[in-house]
Design a protein around this motif. Structure first.
Motif, PDB file in Angstrom:
ATOM      1  N   THR A  24       0.796  -1.233   0.000  1.00 36.95           N
ATOM      2  CA  THR A  24       0.000   0.000   0.000  1.00 36.95           C
ATOM      3  C   THR A  24       0.829   1.284   0.000  1.00 36.95           C
ATOM      4  OG1 THR A  24      -0.186  -0.071   2.421  1.00 36.95           O
ATOM      5  CG2 THR A  24      -1.974  -1.097   1.136  1.00 36.95           C
ATOM      6  N   ASP A  25       2.091   1.230   0.436  1.00 32.39           N
ATOM      7  CA  ASP A  25       2.943   2.420   0.409  1.00 32.39           C
ATOM      8  C   ASP A  25       3.306   2.782  -1.029  1.00 32.39           C
ATOM      9  OD1 ASP A  25       2.906   2.482   3.171  1.00 32.39           O
ATOM     10  OD2 ASP A  25       4.962   1.773   3.423  1.00 32.39           O
ATOM     11  N   ASP A  26       3.802   3.997  -1.222  1.00 31.62           N
ATOM     12  CA  ASP A  26       4.247   4.456  -2.545  1.00 31.62           C
ATOM     13  C   ASP A  26       5.668   3.953  -2.793  1.00 31.62           C
ATOM     14  OD1 ASP A  26       1.884   5.896  -3.034  1.00 31.62           O
ATOM     15  OD2 ASP A  26       2.657   7.638  -1.960  1.00 31.62           O
ATOM     16  N   ILE A  27       5.776   2.889  -3.589  1.00 33.73           N
ATOM     17  CA  ILE A  27       7.072   2.276  -3.879  1.00 33.73           C
ATOM     18  C   ILE A  27       7.518   2.749  -5.262  1.00 33.73           C
ATOM     19  CG2 ILE A  27       8.391   0.134  -4.036  1.00 33.73           C
ATOM     20  CD1 ILE A  27       7.064   0.710  -1.254  1.00 33.73           C
ATOM     21  N   TYR A  28       8.731   3.303  -5.328  1.00 34.54           N
ATOM     22  CA  TYR A  28       9.269   3.891  -6.556  1.00 34.54           C
ATOM     23  C   TYR A  28      10.559   3.190  -6.963  1.00 34.54           C
ATOM     24  CZ  TYR A  28       6.223   7.966  -6.960  1.00 34.54           C
ATOM     25  OH  TYR A  28       5.143   8.802  -7.174  1.00 34.54           O
ATOM     26  N   ILE A  29      10.932   3.391  -8.223  1.00 34.84           N
ATOM     27  CA  ILE A  29      12.222   2.945  -8.716  1.00 34.84           C
ATOM     28  C   ILE A  29      12.874   4.120  -9.448  1.00 34.84           C
ATOM     29  CG2 ILE A  29      11.222   1.940 -10.825  1.00 34.84           C
ATOM     30  CD1 ILE A  29      13.503  -0.247 -10.528  1.00 34.84           C
ATOM     31  N   ALA A  30      14.098   4.435  -9.047  1.00 32.90           N
ATOM     32  CA  ALA A  30      14.869   5.524  -9.652  1.00 32.90           C
ATOM     33  C   ALA A  30      16.075   4.925 -10.357  1.00 32.90           C
ATOM     34  CB  ALA A  30      15.321   6.519  -8.582  1.00 32.90           C
ATOM     35  N   LEU A  31      16.497   5.550 -11.450  1.00 33.89           N
ATOM     36  CA  LEU A  31      17.614   5.056 -12.253  1.00 33.89           C
ATOM     37  C   LEU A  31      18.861   5.908 -12.036  1.00 33.89           C
ATOM     38  CD1 LEU A  31      15.688   4.439 -15.604  1.00 33.89           C
ATOM     39  CD2 LEU A  31      16.205   2.790 -13.788  1.00 33.89           C
ATOM     40  N   PHE A  92      18.424   7.950 -22.654  1.00 36.43           N
ATOM     41  CA  PHE A  92      19.335   8.052 -21.516  1.00 36.43           C
ATOM     42  C   PHE A  92      20.160   6.774 -21.392  1.00 36.43           C
ATOM     43  CE2 PHE A  92      15.124   6.890 -19.587  1.00 36.43           C
ATOM     44  CZ  PHE A  92      15.423   5.605 -19.153  1.00 36.43           C
ATOM     45  N   THR A  93      21.134   6.816 -20.494  1.00 40.59           N
ATOM     46  CA  THR A  93      21.958   5.650 -20.174  1.00 40.59           C
ATOM     47  C   THR A  93      21.860   5.407 -18.678  1.00 40.59           C
ATOM     48  OG1 THR A  93      23.502   6.087 -21.976  1.00 40.59           O
ATOM     49  CG2 THR A  93      24.303   4.699 -20.185  1.00 40.59           C
ATOM     50  N   ALA A  94      21.572   4.169 -18.287  1.00 37.33           N
ATOM     51  CA  ALA A  94      21.457   3.813 -16.868  1.00 37.33           C
ATOM     52  C   ALA A  94      22.333   2.605 -16.563  1.00 37.33           C
ATOM     53  CB  ALA A  94      20.013   3.513 -16.513  1.00 37.33           C
ATOM     54  N   ARG A  95      22.881   2.586 -15.353  1.00 40.49           N
ATOM     55  CA  ARG A  95      23.736   1.483 -14.894  1.00 40.49           C
ATOM     56  C   ARG A  95      23.068   0.679 -13.783  1.00 40.49           C
ATOM     57  NH1 ARG A  95      29.031  -0.664 -15.325  1.00 40.49           N
ATOM     58  NH2 ARG A  95      29.054  -2.317 -13.789  1.00 40.49           N
ATOM     59  N   GLY A  96      22.151   1.316 -13.040  1.00 37.34           N
ATOM     60  CA  GLY A  96      21.515   0.634 -11.923  1.00 37.34           C
ATOM     61  C   GLY A  96      20.283   1.381 -11.465  1.00 37.34           C
ATOM     62  N   ALA A  97      19.678   0.855 -10.408  1.00 31.33           N
ATOM     63  CA  ALA A  97      18.425   1.432  -9.920  1.00 31.33           C
ATOM     64  C   ALA A  97      18.329   1.289  -8.410  1.00 31.33           C
ATOM     65  CB  ALA A  97      17.240   0.728 -10.578  1.00 31.33           C
TER      66      ALA A  97
END
Length: 148
Positions: A24-31, A92-97
């Protein structure tokens, strides 16, 4: 600078205190770029070395809310799963999160809420296309977040 895949230590403590409600919490993923420093000691979301869109508006600071969140049992493990996050028309370029609980994060210091650090094993670049993270199967041995 390095991104080391791990379940965050503060997350484990916060679980024992009953602070997280992953369904129920606001779970996010950032790069993040390869210049980021993320590991088990990461306590919360940070803008330091977060990716930026080089064109378009596909990615915004803070990342994306995870949808279709589920907390279940599988064999002797507790698991968390969500729909695979994706960014369309992205460049964009991403290496992890970093998967984090925005509900717990302090807006002024972002000092809490980190759940897990993901290392993609290399830089992944998208140019005007879709960037998608495919989470592993929600099983006792593979779930993106699992407690055995």
């Amino acid at each position: 600078m390095a991104i080391t895949q791990a379940m965050c230590t503060l997350f484990k403590k916060d679980l024992l205190l009953g602070d997280h409600h992953l369904d129920t919490d606001d779970i996010y993923i950032a790069l993040y770029t390869s210049s980021a420093s993320l590991d088990a000691t990461t306590d919360g979301y940070t803008t330091s070395n977060e990716i930026t869109n080089t064109s378009g508006t596909a990615y915004t600071a803070g990342g994306k809310a995870l949808s279709s969140k589920a907390v279940t049992e599988n064999s002797t493990s507790g698991i968390f799963d969500a729909a695979d996050p994706e960014w369309t028309d992205a460049t964009f370029t991403a290496r992890g999160a970093l998967i984090y609980n925005k509900t717990l994060g302090d807006a002024s210091s972002n000092s809490r809420g980190a759940i897990a650090v993901l290392n993609f094993g290399g830089d992944f670049t998208v140019s005007g296309g879709t960037f998608k993270i495919v989470f592993p199967a929600a099983t006792a041995n593979n779930a993106i977040v699992r407690i055995d």
